[in-house]
Design a protein around this motif. Structure first.
Motif, PDB file in Angstrom:
ATOM      1  N   THR A  76       5.816   0.215  16.552  1.00 29.81           N
ATOM      2  CA  THR A  76       5.202   0.229  15.217  1.00 29.81           C
ATOM      3  C   THR A  76       3.896  -0.570  15.278  1.00 29.81           C
TER       4      THR A  76
ATOM      5  N   SER B 258       0.846  -1.197   0.000  1.00 32.64           N
ATOM      6  CA  SER B 258       0.000   0.000   0.000  1.00 32.64           C
ATOM      7  C   SER B 258       0.880   1.244   0.000  1.00 32.64           C
TER       8      SER B 258
ATOM      9  N   TYR C  72       7.317 -17.156  13.768  1.00 31.02           N
ATOM     10  CA  TYR C  72       8.041 -15.891  13.538  1.00 31.02           C
ATOM     11  C   TYR C  72       9.533 -16.053  13.855  1.00 31.02           C
TER      12      TYR C  72
HETATM   13  P1  NAP Z   1       5.094  -2.851  10.453  1.00 35.73           P
HETATM   14  O1  NAP Z   1       4.944  -1.537  11.097  1.00 35.73           O
HETATM   15  O2  NAP Z   1       4.024  -3.864  10.587  1.00 35.73           O
HETATM   16  O3  NAP Z   1       5.409  -2.603   8.902  1.00 35.73           O
HETATM   17  C1  NAP Z   1       5.610  -3.679   8.051  1.00 35.73           C
HETATM   18  C2  NAP Z   1       5.927  -3.174   6.657  1.00 35.73           C
HETATM   19  O4  NAP Z   1       6.061  -4.323   5.806  1.00 35.73           O
HETATM   20  C3  NAP Z   1       4.820  -2.309   6.089  1.00 35.73           C
HETATM   21  O5  NAP Z   1       5.360  -1.278   5.315  1.00 35.73           O
HETATM   22  C4  NAP Z   1       4.039  -3.290   5.211  1.00 35.73           C
HETATM   23  O6  NAP Z   1       3.451  -2.556   4.165  1.00 35.73           O
HETATM   24  C5  NAP Z   1       5.174  -4.177   4.703  1.00 35.73           C
HETATM   25  N1  NAP Z   1       4.722  -5.489   4.263  1.00 35.73           N
HETATM   26  C6  NAP Z   1       4.161  -6.478   5.008  1.00 35.73           C
HETATM   27  N2  NAP Z   1       3.875  -7.529   4.228  1.00 35.73           N
HETATM   28  C7  NAP Z   1       4.264  -7.205   2.964  1.00 35.73           C
HETATM   29  C8  NAP Z   1       4.229  -7.874   1.729  1.00 35.73           C
HETATM   30  N3  NAP Z   1       3.714  -9.096   1.593  1.00 35.73           N
HETATM   31  N4  NAP Z   1       4.730  -7.237   0.630  1.00 35.73           N
HETATM   32  C9  NAP Z   1       5.234  -5.995   0.738  1.00 35.73           C
HETATM   33  N5  NAP Z   1       5.310  -5.309   1.886  1.00 35.73           N
HETATM   34  C10 NAP Z   1       4.814  -5.922   2.979  1.00 35.73           C
HETATM   35  O7  NAP Z   1       6.420  -3.584  10.956  1.00 35.73           O
HETATM   36  P2  NAP Z   1       7.786  -3.016  11.548  1.00 35.73           P
HETATM   37  O8  NAP Z   1       7.729  -3.114  13.009  1.00 35.73           O
HETATM   38  O9  NAP Z   1       8.159  -1.734  10.895  1.00 35.73           O
HETATM   39  O10 NAP Z   1       8.749  -4.196  11.073  1.00 35.73           O
HETATM   40  C11 NAP Z   1       9.695  -4.064  10.027  1.00 35.73           C
HETATM   41  C12 NAP Z   1      10.679  -5.212  10.131  1.00 35.73           C
HETATM   42  O11 NAP Z   1      11.328  -5.175  11.412  1.00 35.73           O
HETATM   43  C13 NAP Z   1      10.028  -6.594  10.036  1.00 35.73           C
HETATM   44  O12 NAP Z   1      10.838  -7.447   9.269  1.00 35.73           O
HETATM   45  C14 NAP Z   1       9.975  -7.053  11.482  1.00 35.73           C
HETATM   46  O13 NAP Z   1       9.960  -8.452  11.587  1.00 35.73           O
HETATM   47  C15 NAP Z   1      11.236  -6.424  12.037  1.00 35.73           C
HETATM   48  N6  NAP Z   1      11.229  -6.252  13.499  1.00 35.73           N
HETATM   49  C16 NAP Z   1      10.349  -5.412  14.105  1.00 35.73           C
HETATM   50  C17 NAP Z   1      10.380  -5.262  15.487  1.00 35.73           C
HETATM   51  C18 NAP Z   1       9.470  -4.336  16.232  1.00 35.73           C
HETATM   52  O14 NAP Z   1       9.533  -4.312  17.479  1.00 35.73           O
HETATM   53  N7  NAP Z   1       8.623  -3.566  15.555  1.00 35.73           N
HETATM   54  C19 NAP Z   1      11.326  -5.994  16.253  1.00 35.73           C
HETATM   55  C20 NAP Z   1      12.191  -6.841  15.607  1.00 35.73           C
HETATM   56  C21 NAP Z   1      12.141  -6.957  14.224  1.00 35.73           C
HETATM   57  P3  NAP Z   1       2.049  -2.896   3.447  1.00 35.73           P
HETATM   58  O15 NAP Z   1       1.105  -3.368   4.500  1.00 35.73           O
HETATM   59  O16 NAP Z   1       1.686  -1.588   2.811  1.00 35.73           O
HETATM   60  O17 NAP Z   1       2.408  -3.941   2.445  1.00 35.73           O
END
Ligand code: NAP
Length: 239
Positions: free
Chosen positions: A179, A35, A142
């Motif tokens: 997030t 998106s 996960y």
């Molecule tokens: P988030 O806020 O849920 O954002 C996820 C992003 O991934 C969004 O831009 C979403 O965009 C995109 N996305 C999801 N599925 C997709 C798909 N099939 N194709 C294309 N884009 C897709 O998550 P976040 O916290 O920023 O996480 C980002 C990364 O950091 C992830 O790999 C997560 O595992 C890692 N991480 C996060 C945390 C934390 O505490 N937040 C901790 C450790 C690791 P659309 O919905 O527009 O596609």
């Protein structure tokens, strides 16, 4: 120096903050996500699990041929399904593996195919998680996907050391960040995710990092001399 960055999952959260800061520093950034809530011109709407994703990456690399540096940031990810084994539906397991493992591996593979012999700075940063390095009840799927991306990065790291035009790669854990992903985690149940209370407390106590400070640390790492020296890293270990 003309630097090109491809950031997946750049519509919100960490990916959005990373892409925004790179743009503010004058770099060329191509964002990928399903998106485009902010209607950005440089965001390609695409599911990373679709065959189109690798084709789009190829097109981007062709468009910016002759650049001095190329960086792929595999950031798109999902935390679902959350659940102790036995409580998870089988049909959602494959989706997590597609998004968190297959897609970043395919994009990395395409990036390497296209750039292996190109003389330039080349980097792949895979956004991993502490969940792939420590065990958390309820994160059997996960945590496993993130452990897989760590191991993939270790293997490519070793392979690239033997190449004449090597590509730097790292799987980096970003910390715990405020997030939408944390909202999803907090909306789970203690039955499916036993450490739930700890994650409710992080929010309540204000100990979650912001996407912006996390982005600063990730960018500092990927642009530093440390990039390419180790296959896995954690932003919390950086000085
Ligand atoms: P988030 O806020 O849920 O954002 C996820 C992003 O991934 C969004 O831009 C979403 O965009 C995109 N996305 C999801 N599925 C997709 C798909 N099939 N194709 C294309 N884009 C897709 O998550 P976040 O916290 O920023 O996480 C980002 C990364 O950091 C992830 O790999 C997560 O595992 C890692 N991480 C996060 C945390 C934390 O505490 N937040 C901790 C450790 C690791 P659309 O919905 O527009 O596609």
């Amino acid at each position: 120096m003309k630097e090109v960055y491809i950031v997946t999952g750049a519509s919100r959260g960490i990916g959005h903050a990373v892409a925004t800061q790179l743009e503010q520093r004058g770099h060329t950034v191509v964002r990928m996500a399903r998106s485009n809530p902010n209607e950005l011109d440089n965001l390609i709407e695409c599911d990373v699990t679709s065959e189109r994703a690798a084709e789009l990456l190829k097109d981007v690399l062709k468009t910016y041929e002759g650049s001095e540096a190329y960086t792929l940031i595999n950031n798109a990810g999902i935390v679902e399904p959350i659940g102790v084994m036995g409580l998870v539906e089988n049909d959602v397991i494959a989706r997590a593996i597609e998004v968190n493992v297959t897609a970043p591996i395919q994009l990395a593979n395409t990036f390497i195919q296209q750039l292996q012999n190109v003389k330039a700075t080349k980097r792949i940063m895979n956004i991993s998680s502490g969940a792939g390095r420590k065990t958390y009840d309820g994160w059997g799927v996960y945590g496993t996907t993130k452990a897989a991306i760590d191991h993939f990065s270790r293997i490519v790291f070793d392979e690239q050391k033997k190449m004449t035009q090597p590509i730097d790669i790292v799987a980096i854990a970003p910390g715990i960040i405020d997030t939408d992903m944390q909202t999803v985690i907090r909306s789970s149940s203690a039955e499916s995710f036993p450490p739930l209370q700890r994650f409710l407390d992080y929010k309540e106590e204000g100990t979650l990092a912001t996407p912006e400070e996390t982005a600063e640390r990730l960018i500092a790492y990927v642009q530093s001399d440390r990039m390419g020296t180790e296959p896995t890293a954690d932003v919390r270990d950086l000085s």
